[in-house]
Design a protein around this motif. Sequence first.
Motif, PDB file in Angstrom:
ATOM      1  N   UNK A 275       1.814 -89.032 -35.421  1.00  0.00           N
ATOM      2  CA  UNK A 275       1.471 -89.565 -36.738  1.00  0.00           C
ATOM      3  C   UNK A 275       0.983 -88.453 -37.661  1.00  0.00           C
ATOM      4  N   UNK A 276       1.143 -88.707 -38.953  1.00  0.00           N
ATOM      5  CA  UNK A 276       0.656 -87.807 -39.990  1.00  0.00           C
ATOM      6  C   UNK A 276      -0.249 -88.592 -40.935  1.00  0.00           C
ATOM      7  N   UNK A 277      -1.408 -88.024 -41.252  1.00  0.00           N
ATOM      8  CA  UNK A 277      -2.315 -88.628 -42.223  1.00  0.00           C
ATOM      9  C   UNK A 277      -2.313 -87.757 -43.469  1.00  0.00           C
ATOM     10  N   UNK A 278      -1.904 -88.327 -44.588  1.00  0.00           N
ATOM     11  CA  UNK A 278      -1.893 -87.622 -45.868  1.00  0.00           C
ATOM     12  C   UNK A 278      -2.999 -88.206 -46.751  1.00  0.00           C
ATOM     13  N   UNK A 279      -3.874 -87.348 -47.227  1.00  0.00           N
ATOM     14  CA  UNK A 279      -5.052 -87.810 -47.964  1.00  0.00           C
ATOM     15  C   UNK A 279      -5.178 -87.091 -49.298  1.00  0.00           C
ATOM     16  N   UNK A 280      -5.559 -87.848 -50.306  1.00  0.00           N
ATOM     17  CA  UNK A 280      -5.891 -87.295 -51.618  1.00  0.00           C
ATOM     18  C   UNK A 280      -7.311 -87.719 -51.951  1.00  0.00           C
TER      19      UNK A 280
ATOM     20  N   UNK B 250     -10.765 -83.362 -60.821  1.00  0.00           N
ATOM     21  CA  UNK B 250     -10.154 -82.429 -59.867  1.00  0.00           C
ATOM     22  C   UNK B 250      -9.788 -83.180 -58.600  1.00  0.00           C
ATOM     23  N   UNK B 251      -8.728 -82.727 -57.931  1.00  0.00           N
ATOM     24  CA  UNK B 251      -8.321 -83.387 -56.697  1.00  0.00           C
ATOM     25  C   UNK B 251      -8.069 -82.370 -55.595  1.00  0.00           C
ATOM     26  N   UNK B 252      -8.154 -82.852 -54.360  1.00  0.00           N
ATOM     27  CA  UNK B 252      -7.856 -82.042 -53.181  1.00  0.00           C
ATOM     28  C   UNK B 252      -7.003 -82.882 -52.247  1.00  0.00           C
ATOM     29  N   UNK B 253      -6.096 -82.224 -51.543  1.00  0.00           N
ATOM     30  CA  UNK B 253      -5.219 -82.923 -50.611  1.00  0.00           C
ATOM     31  C   UNK B 253      -5.393 -82.358 -49.207  1.00  0.00           C
ATOM     32  N   UNK B 254      -5.058 -83.184 -48.225  1.00  0.00           N
ATOM     33  CA  UNK B 254      -5.165 -82.770 -46.834  1.00  0.00           C
ATOM     34  C   UNK B 254      -4.087 -83.479 -46.031  1.00  0.00           C
ATOM     35  N   UNK B 255      -3.528 -82.772 -45.054  1.00  0.00           N
ATOM     36  CA  UNK B 255      -2.550 -83.381 -44.154  1.00  0.00           C
ATOM     37  C   UNK B 255      -2.924 -83.051 -42.718  1.00  0.00           C
ATOM     38  N   UNK B 256      -2.947 -84.066 -41.867  1.00  0.00           N
ATOM     39  CA  UNK B 256      -3.322 -83.886 -40.466  1.00  0.00           C
ATOM     40  C   UNK B 256      -2.279 -84.566 -39.582  1.00  0.00           C
ATOM     41  N   UNK B 257      -1.848 -83.871 -38.538  1.00  0.00           N
ATOM     42  CA  UNK B 257      -0.882 -84.411 -37.576  1.00  0.00           C
ATOM     43  C   UNK B 257      -1.592 -84.615 -36.245  1.00  0.00           C
ATOM     44  N   UNK B 258      -1.378 -85.767 -35.622  1.00  0.00           N
ATOM     45  CA  UNK B 258      -1.985 -86.013 -34.312  1.00  0.00           C
ATOM     46  C   UNK B 258      -1.078 -86.927 -33.497  1.00  0.00           C
ATOM     47  N   UNK B 259      -1.323 -86.937 -32.184  1.00  0.00           N
ATOM     48  CA  UNK B 259      -0.556 -87.768 -31.263  1.00  0.00           C
ATOM     49  C   UNK B 259      -1.428 -88.909 -30.754  1.00  0.00           C
ATOM     50  N   UNK B 260      -0.824 -90.074 -30.616  1.00  0.00           N
ATOM     51  CA  UNK B 260      -1.453 -91.201 -29.948  1.00  0.00           C
ATOM     52  C   UNK B 260      -0.776 -91.331 -28.593  1.00  0.00           C
ATOM     53  N   UNK B 261      -1.442 -90.895 -27.507  1.00  0.00           N
ATOM     54  CA  UNK B 261      -0.775 -90.850 -26.201  1.00  0.00           C
ATOM     55  C   UNK B 261      -0.593 -92.236 -25.595  1.00  0.00           C
TER      56      UNK B 261
ATOM     57  N   UNK C  59       1.406 -92.160 -41.549  1.00  0.00           N
ATOM     58  CA  UNK C  59       2.856 -92.294 -41.387  1.00  0.00           C
ATOM     59  C   UNK C  59       3.257 -92.016 -39.941  1.00  0.00           C
ATOM     60  N   UNK C  60       4.256 -92.749 -39.463  1.00  0.00           N
ATOM     61  CA  UNK C  60       4.765 -92.496 -38.114  1.00  0.00           C
ATOM     62  C   UNK C  60       5.767 -91.349 -38.140  1.00  0.00           C
ATOM     63  N   UNK C  61       6.404 -91.075 -37.002  1.00  0.00           N
ATOM     64  CA  UNK C  61       7.296 -89.917 -36.891  1.00  0.00           C
ATOM     65  C   UNK C  61       8.506 -90.027 -37.805  1.00  0.00           C
ATOM     66  N   UNK C  62       8.879 -91.250 -38.206  1.00  0.00           N
ATOM     67  CA  UNK C  62      10.028 -91.435 -39.095  1.00  0.00           C
ATOM     68  C   UNK C  62       9.632 -91.357 -40.564  1.00  0.00           C
ATOM     69  N   UNK C  63       8.335 -91.203 -40.851  1.00  0.00           N
ATOM     70  CA  UNK C  63       7.869 -91.142 -42.235  1.00  0.00           C
ATOM     71  C   UNK C  63       7.473 -92.480 -42.817  1.00  0.00           C
TER      72      UNK C  63
END
Length: 230
Positions: A74-79, A87-98, A30-34
């Motif tokens: 950007x935000x990466x949301x993973x399931x 069983x499930x696990x979730x992860x969220x990572x935020x990073x910049x593309x310069x 997702x971008x900064x606006x979601x």
Amino acid sequence: YEVPVSALTATPEPEQKRHRLHLSMVSLVKDASGQVVDKFSQDAPYDIPDDKLASIETATIPYTHVLTLPPGRYTVETVMLDRQSNREATNEMVFDSPERKGLRLSSVMLVRQVDAANGQPDASDPFRVGNNRVTPELATTLSATAKPYVYFVIYPDKARPEQPRLMVQFLLNGQVLAKQVADLPAPDASGAIPMLIESAAKPGDCELKIVAIQGAQALERSLKFTVAAK
């Protein structure tokens, strides 16, 4: 992504003399606006012979997805779903593309392995180095006998005439133990200089500082990892 095999449920199938693992993954970028700008998924069942199960329980299953993004945050949301145990696990990572201007330096990554790559070199694949492909090591705690390699990419400023240089510092528990400065080779056809170098490693908290230099421009990245005592 890496998923440890030990975290998954291995369901026995006695008649086939094997165990089954089944992992599914869905990621949204997702971008900064979601707004969702990229989506990728993978469904991976594995049938493991009974006599091989013990040998892979310490391994990890890697997932790689290459995408190109304009400058922004950007935000990466993973399931991830273990289908054998539901069983499930979730992860969220935020990073910049310069922004891509001037001298640029990628992240610095530990390397798990280097394999021969198939087909012609692909400039869109950041882990392709000539005829080889690098698999990153996401763990940062290494064994006492580890001989780590690191991978990064330097993108010189095409508008500047100066030859780019590289400075590498190795620190142990905050103290500089080694420093080296060297000229860099010429860029490849895409304008990139992929670098795969061996890092020093000593028991304790290690840090590798990478500095790309071109004229008055300098960019620094660092990588921290821990090496276990002998």
